[in-house]
Motif scaffolding. Structure first.
Motif, PDB file in Angstrom:
ATOM      1  N   ILE A  36       0.148   3.931  16.589  1.00  0.00           N
ATOM      2  CA  ILE A  36      -0.508   4.944  17.402  1.00  0.00           C
ATOM      3  C   ILE A  36      -1.305   5.906  16.511  1.00  0.00           C
ATOM      4  N   ILE A  37      -0.685   6.336  15.421  1.00  0.00           N
ATOM      5  CA  ILE A  37      -1.378   7.245  14.490  1.00  0.00           C
ATOM      6  C   ILE A  37      -2.577   6.542  13.870  1.00  0.00           C
ATOM      7  N   GLY A  38      -2.373   5.304  13.412  1.00  0.00           N
ATOM      8  CA  GLY A  38      -3.472   4.547  12.816  1.00  0.00           C
ATOM      9  C   GLY A  38      -4.603   4.313  13.800  1.00  0.00           C
ATOM     10  N   ALA A  39      -4.259   3.972  15.037  1.00  0.00           N
ATOM     11  CA  ALA A  39      -5.286   3.750  16.067  1.00  0.00           C
ATOM     12  C   ALA A  39      -6.059   5.028  16.344  1.00  0.00           C
ATOM     13  N   THR A  40      -5.368   6.137  16.385  1.00  0.00           N
ATOM     14  CA  THR A  40      -6.032   7.428  16.621  1.00  0.00           C
ATOM     15  C   THR A  40      -7.041   7.723  15.506  1.00  0.00           C
TER      16      THR A  40
ATOM     17  N   GLN B 172     -14.024   3.265  14.409  1.00  0.00           N
ATOM     18  CA  GLN B 172     -13.746   1.940  13.844  1.00  0.00           C
ATOM     19  C   GLN B 172     -12.902   1.122  14.830  1.00  0.00           C
ATOM     20  N   TYR B 173     -13.368   1.040  16.072  1.00  0.00           N
ATOM     21  CA  TYR B 173     -12.616   0.388  17.141  1.00  0.00           C
ATOM     22  C   TYR B 173     -12.287  -1.072  16.817  1.00  0.00           C
ATOM     23  N   GLN B 174     -13.238  -1.786  16.213  1.00  0.00           N
ATOM     24  CA  GLN B 174     -13.050  -3.213  15.927  1.00  0.00           C
ATOM     25  C   GLN B 174     -11.907  -3.460  14.955  1.00  0.00           C
ATOM     26  N   LYS B 175     -11.538  -2.501  14.147  1.00  0.00           N
ATOM     27  CA  LYS B 175     -10.445  -2.666  13.185  1.00  0.00           C
ATOM     28  C   LYS B 175      -9.073  -2.410  13.812  1.00  0.00           C
ATOM     29  N   PHE B 176      -9.082  -1.909  15.028  1.00  0.00           N
ATOM     30  CA  PHE B 176      -7.832  -1.579  15.717  1.00  0.00           C
ATOM     31  C   PHE B 176      -6.940  -2.807  15.901  1.00  0.00           C
ATOM     32  N   THR B 177      -7.524  -3.966  16.114  1.00  0.00           N
ATOM     33  CA  THR B 177      -6.740  -5.177  16.384  1.00  0.00           C
ATOM     34  C   THR B 177      -6.119  -5.773  15.129  1.00  0.00           C
ATOM     35  N   SER B 178      -6.416  -5.229  13.973  1.00  0.00           N
ATOM     36  CA  SER B 178      -5.903  -5.811  12.726  1.00  0.00           C
ATOM     37  C   SER B 178      -4.376  -5.805  12.666  1.00  0.00           C
TER      38      SER B 178
END
Length: 168
Positions: free
Chosen positions: A31-35, A42-48
């Motif tokens: 959650i923190i990383g996604a925020t 950097q939405y595309q990196k969220f799925t990593s």
């Protein structure tokens, strides 16, 4: 040991609280990383976190806790559903641990084998949901193994209070 309805309610409340805190604590780093990623667009990196196996690691940690609790309270497993969850928890744990291990080794050894992203998404999310359900059922079993004590005076006073409220 016979468990009354007040104890049953307390067991469910405690199991829900422990489950929420455990799951929230487990996924808080995501959650923190996604925020942070969202703040920096950097939405595309969220799925990593799924593609690198991190979500499998979360599932493995939850299922490990559930396995321990269920193994410790195996004599209380009565329903077919709980038996199924108990029997399938070890294979699920091995699967998600293996997937994470393979993805971790692939990354560390710079192996260029392509992994099916849809497969990782399906396995990761299903394993996480099953681990949450299994942990919840395990926590309920643990509560039945160690039922909370009930304050009879408190319950009686609540009952009297409800009667008085209904009279008004």
């Amino acid at each position: 040991m016979k468990i009354n309805k007040h104890q049953e309610e307390d067991i469910k409340i405690k199991a829900n609280k422990v489950l929420f805190n455990t799951v929230f604590g487990t996924v808080l780093p995501v959650i923190i990383g996604a925020t942070i990623l969202i703040l920096f667009s950097q939405y595309q990196k969220f799925t990593s976190f799924i593609e690198d196996g991190t979500f499998c690691l979360f599932s493995a940690s939850l299922i490990t806790t559930a396995m321990y609790i269920m193994d410790d309270n195996a004599e209380l497993i009565r329903t077919k559903w709980d038996k199924f969850l108990h029997q399938s928890s070890k294979p699920l744990w091995i699967i998600v641990a293996t997937i994470f291990g393979l993805l971790f080794a692939k990354e560390q050894l710079a192996i260029t084998i392509e992994v099916n992203g849809a497969f990782l998404w399906i396995i990761s999310i299903l394993a996480f949901l099953i681990s949450i359900i299994t942990l919840h059922r395990a926590l309920l079993l643990e509560g039945k193994a160690n039922p909370p004590s009930i304050d009879a005076k408190k319950i009686a006073s609540q009952g009297v209070g409800e009667i008085l409220d209904n009279l008004e």
